[in-house]
Design an enzyme around this catalytic site. Structure first.
Site, PDB file in Angstrom:
ATOM      1  N   GLU B  45       0.995  -1.155  -0.077  1.00 61.71           N
ATOM      2  CA  GLU B  45       0.008   0.095  -0.052  1.00 61.71           C
ATOM      3  C   GLU B  45       0.970   1.099   0.176  1.00 61.71           C
ATOM      4  O   GLU B  45       1.838   1.504   1.064  1.00 61.71           O
ATOM      5  CB  GLU B  45      -0.799  -0.227   1.128  1.00 61.71           C
ATOM      6  CG  GLU B  45      -2.346  -0.974   0.869  1.00 61.71           C
ATOM      7  CD  GLU B  45      -2.752  -0.299  -0.220  1.00 61.71           C
ATOM      8  OE1 GLU B  45      -3.200   0.831  -0.290  1.00 61.71           O
ATOM      9  OE2 GLU B  45      -3.369  -1.256  -0.969  1.00 61.71           O
ATOM     10  N   SER B  46       0.754   2.137  -1.024  1.00 64.46           N
ATOM     11  CA  SER B  46       1.786   3.121  -1.092  1.00 64.46           C
ATOM     12  C   SER B  46       1.382   4.161  -0.031  1.00 64.46           C
ATOM     13  O   SER B  46       2.423   4.758   0.362  1.00 64.46           O
ATOM     14  CB  SER B  46       1.572   3.939  -2.712  1.00 64.46           C
ATOM     15  OG  SER B  46       0.116   4.279  -2.802  1.00 64.46           O
ATOM     16  N   CYS B  76       4.005  -1.955  -8.869  1.00 66.14           N
ATOM     17  CA  CYS B  76       2.422  -1.467  -8.347  1.00 66.14           C
ATOM     18  C   CYS B  76       2.890  -0.166  -7.155  1.00 66.14           C
ATOM     19  O   CYS B  76       2.798   0.768  -7.894  1.00 66.14           O
ATOM     20  CB  CYS B  76       1.943  -2.525  -7.820  1.00 66.14           C
ATOM     21  SG  CYS B  76       0.186  -2.606  -7.437  1.00 66.14           S
ATOM     22  N   ARG B 105      -3.499   5.916  -9.015  1.00 71.11           N
ATOM     23  CA  ARG B 105      -3.879   4.886  -8.230  1.00 71.11           C
ATOM     24  C   ARG B 105      -5.127   4.117  -8.394  1.00 71.11           C
ATOM     25  O   ARG B 105      -6.243   4.909  -8.712  1.00 71.11           O
ATOM     26  CB  ARG B 105      -3.933   5.294  -6.586  1.00 71.11           C
ATOM     27  CG  ARG B 105      -2.619   5.656  -6.257  1.00 71.11           C
ATOM     28  CD  ARG B 105      -2.543   6.048  -4.679  1.00 71.11           C
ATOM     29  NE  ARG B 105      -2.929   5.050  -3.857  1.00 71.11           N
ATOM     30  CZ  ARG B 105      -3.440   4.907  -2.553  1.00 71.11           C
ATOM     31  NH1 ARG B 105      -3.969   6.268  -2.150  1.00 71.11           N
ATOM     32  NH2 ARG B 105      -3.809   4.133  -1.987  1.00 71.11           N
ATOM     33  N   ARG B 134      -5.503  -4.184  -7.826  1.00 70.23           N
ATOM     34  CA  ARG B 134      -5.940  -2.706  -7.546  1.00 70.23           C
ATOM     35  C   ARG B 134      -4.741  -2.142  -8.186  1.00 70.23           C
ATOM     36  O   ARG B 134      -4.159  -1.044  -7.470  1.00 70.23           O
ATOM     37  CB  ARG B 134      -6.043  -2.739  -6.126  1.00 70.23           C
ATOM     38  CG  ARG B 134      -7.402  -3.241  -5.552  1.00 70.23           C
ATOM     39  CD  ARG B 134      -7.291  -3.121  -3.961  1.00 70.23           C
ATOM     40  NE  ARG B 134      -6.654  -1.733  -3.465  1.00 70.23           N
ATOM     41  CZ  ARG B 134      -7.586  -0.970  -2.941  1.00 70.23           C
ATOM     42  NH1 ARG B 134      -9.221  -1.133  -3.168  1.00 70.23           N
ATOM     43  NH2 ARG B 134      -7.443   0.271  -2.732  1.00 70.23           N
ATOM     44  N   HIS B 174       2.462  -7.030 -10.939  1.00 73.69           N
ATOM     45  CA  HIS B 174       3.261  -7.582 -10.199  1.00 73.69           C
ATOM     46  C   HIS B 174       4.131  -8.804 -10.736  1.00 73.69           C
ATOM     47  O   HIS B 174       3.689  -9.916 -10.664  1.00 73.69           O
ATOM     48  CB  HIS B 174       2.703  -8.307  -9.025  1.00 73.69           C
ATOM     49  CG  HIS B 174       1.791  -7.360  -7.918  1.00 73.69           C
ATOM     50  ND1 HIS B 174       2.530  -6.362  -7.032  1.00 73.69           N
ATOM     51  CD2 HIS B 174       0.779  -6.810  -8.074  1.00 73.69           C
ATOM     52  CE1 HIS B 174       1.650  -5.705  -6.470  1.00 73.69           C
ATOM     53  NE2 HIS B 174       0.680  -5.902  -6.844  1.00 73.69           N
ATOM     54  N   GLU B 176       6.498 -10.170  -9.533  1.00 70.17           N
ATOM     55  CA  GLU B 176       7.023 -10.913  -8.455  1.00 70.17           C
ATOM     56  C   GLU B 176       6.130 -12.098  -8.157  1.00 70.17           C
ATOM     57  O   GLU B 176       6.416 -13.177  -7.753  1.00 70.17           O
ATOM     58  CB  GLU B 176       7.545 -10.067  -7.288  1.00 70.17           C
ATOM     59  CG  GLU B 176       6.199  -9.346  -6.578  1.00 70.17           C
ATOM     60  CD  GLU B 176       6.044  -8.214  -7.106  1.00 70.17           C
ATOM     61  OE1 GLU B 176       6.115  -7.952  -8.440  1.00 70.17           O
ATOM     62  OE2 GLU B 176       5.054  -7.446  -6.498  1.00 70.17           O
TER      63      GLU B 176
END
Lengths: 305, 213
Positions: B45-46, B76, B105, B134, B174, B176
């Site tokens: 979550e940024s 992300c 976002r 998201r 993502h 990853e």
């Protein structure tokens, strides 16, 4: 569940929503963070300001559900929508165990995660929700590994310890985490022929037990919930092996919710750096008063099976 | 290699580098940042990562390293952190302005709109499996930014989801999570001394190696 994007160019193909990877993927993003119970849009903003990675929108925190008694149900959609409108982080909401219609309502509202929760009064004494039939991901509570694997087999994309919600006593959460992680360690070291008796003992599918043996961890993230009330509590459960922390009553029943919220966030990130945990704990004020989990009249953690 | 480990899916990045035989360390404090040559800012979550960067004392040293051209890979939330402008964020949210893009976002909607898809990325050959959670989208790119992949959005336009400016690489999704290591390998190719390997195709397209803003 697939959607063609209908535009062709750019070389991208069909988009698939609601897959296991997409559901677990959000849980993975929440790792190392704190998910806070909030009952108003203002509380949701306090949580986001403090660095919460998500909020749980509900009408009453577990401590108040305990105090009030009666039947606890899904929250009013208007409240959930107000909270969704107030913050940019993911919003979760609770449905009663087995109450798939409450869950369908929450999915229709667009909540980001559904907690099929023992904190609410169960709606079915035999069946949990078939979580595979939803596009939105679910988190479920568990006291032990068998329960965790049964929830995963029903489609849960995140497991949390149940703990004893609303008590501010972390003992049950510690107990549940140690149950789950202890059995995972044993299974990781067992002889392959023993996996079948483990499956029988855990009342869980042998395929999942085998996956545990291979991976050495649950196939979905394991978070802690139930009774976390201080930064040191958060550090404790992270050290034991939780990957994130749910804080229910512990923040908004404390003497200074914004500071408690921030301090628990910091302690969850820096859980093995005790100078940092000491720093954020210093002069914090009163934690929620709480009650010893062994003395409560209703053991919420015994709900579900 | 360092992976910012304040919050989010840093473990997936660490494991991925380890599978490539690259030593990667979690970075939570300034002393750890000082030990790494390159950094990944993971998904998460940024808003939370932004607060924790400041309280951990990492914000200033990280900004200094980015000004010095440290190779950095943001996925992300990491893309949001590295952008020069964030739309739909909190007004007090820090962003590091290491790549000249404007990022929105939660551009695809809520979790029920999260998806996986196959994506063509310039220079990578076969499509890459990409998981968008998201996810953010790039609304504007500066003149020095290379767009390596885009997706269609309602209305039929294409918006970038993989961008590079000099040693800074960002993705909306993502890499990853899906087990494909090619973008991480591409990033490793941006490290000084490794430039000739995976980035050759990219560098042929056009690059005077520009310093981040």
């Amino acid at each position: 569940m697939t959607d063609s994007d209908g535009h062709g160019g750019g070389g991208q193909s069909e988009r698939v929503t609601g897959t296991g990877m997409v559901k677990r993927g959000l849980a993975t993003q929440l790792r190392g963070g704190v998910i806070m119970d909030v009952v108003t849009a203002d509380q949701a903003k306090i949580a986001e300001d403090a660095g919460a990675v998500a909020v749980m929108a509900l009408e009453r925190v577990p401590a108040d559900i305990r105090r009030d008694g009666g039947v606890a149900r899904m929250s009013d959609p208007a409240l959930i929508e107000a909270i969704m409108g107030a913050v940019s982080i993911p919003v979760m909401a609770k449905a009663r165990i087995g109450h798939f219609s409450e869950a369908k309502v929450l999915e229709a509202l667009g909540v980001d995660y559904i907690d099929e929760s023992e904190v609410l009064t169960p709606a079915d004494d035999e069946h949990h929700i078939d979580k595979w039939s939803f596009r939105v991901p679910f988190v479920c509570g568990a006291n032990n590994l068998g329960e965790a694997l049964r929830r995963i087999s029903e489609g849960a994309a995140m497991i949390r310890s149940k703990g004893e919600a609303g008590t501010g006593d972390v003992k049950e959460a510690v107990h549940h985490l140690r149950n789950i992680l202890g059995d995972i360690r044993k299974i990781s070291n067992c002889d392959p022929t023993e996996l079948y008796s483990w499956a029988k003992e855990l009342r869980a599918p042998v395929e999942l037990v085998r996956e545990i043996a291979e991976r050495g961890e649950l196939p979905v993230p394991l978070f802690c919930a139930g009774g976390v009330a201080t930064p040191a509590d958060a550090a404790l459960v992270m050290e034991i092996g939780a990957q994130s922390v749910f804080v229910g009553s512990g923040i908004f029943k404390s003497s200074d919710p914004p500071r408690f919220a921030r301090a628990i966030v910091e302690a969850t990130t820096h859980y093995s750096d005790y100078e940092m945990v000491a720093k954020v704990s210093r002069g914090l004020g009163g934690a929620m008063r709480g009650e010893e989990s062994a003395s409560v009249a209703t053991r919420l953690s015994e709900r579900g099976w | 290699m360092g992976v910012l480990a304040l919050q989010g899916d840093f473990r997936e990045h660490l494991r991925l580098f380890s599978s490539l035989g690259v030593e990667a360390l979690p970075v939570r404090m300034p002393a750890e940042l000082a030990r790494v040559r390159a950094l990944v800012i993971p998904g998460g979550e940024s808003t939370a990562i932004s607060l924790l960067l400041e309280s951990s004392g990492l914000l200033d040293p990280l900004q200094a390293r980015l000004r010095d051209g440290m190779p950095t890979f943001g996925t992300c939330a990491g893309m949001i952190m590295l952008a020069s402008e964030v739309l739909g964020g909190r007004p007090d949210q820090h962003h590091l302005a290491a790549i000249d893009i404007s990022v929105r976002r939660n551009a695809f909607g809520r979790q029920r709109d999260s998806f996986e898809t196959d994506l063509r990325v310039a220079g990578l050959g076969a499509p890459l499996h990409a998981v968008f959670i998201r996810a953010p989208l790039v609304e504007r790119t500066g003149p020095r930014v290379q767009v390596l992949a885009s997706v269609a959005v309602p209305g039929g336009t294409q918006k970038p989801v993989v961008c590079r400016q000099g040693p800074v690489l960002v993705t909306s999704f993502h890499p990853e999570l899906a087990g494909d290591t090619r973008l991480h390998e591409l990033f490793l190719g941006l490290l000084p001394g490794n430039e000739r390997s995976d980035t050759q195709t990219l560098d042929n397209e056009r690059t005077e190696d520009v310093r981040p803003l």
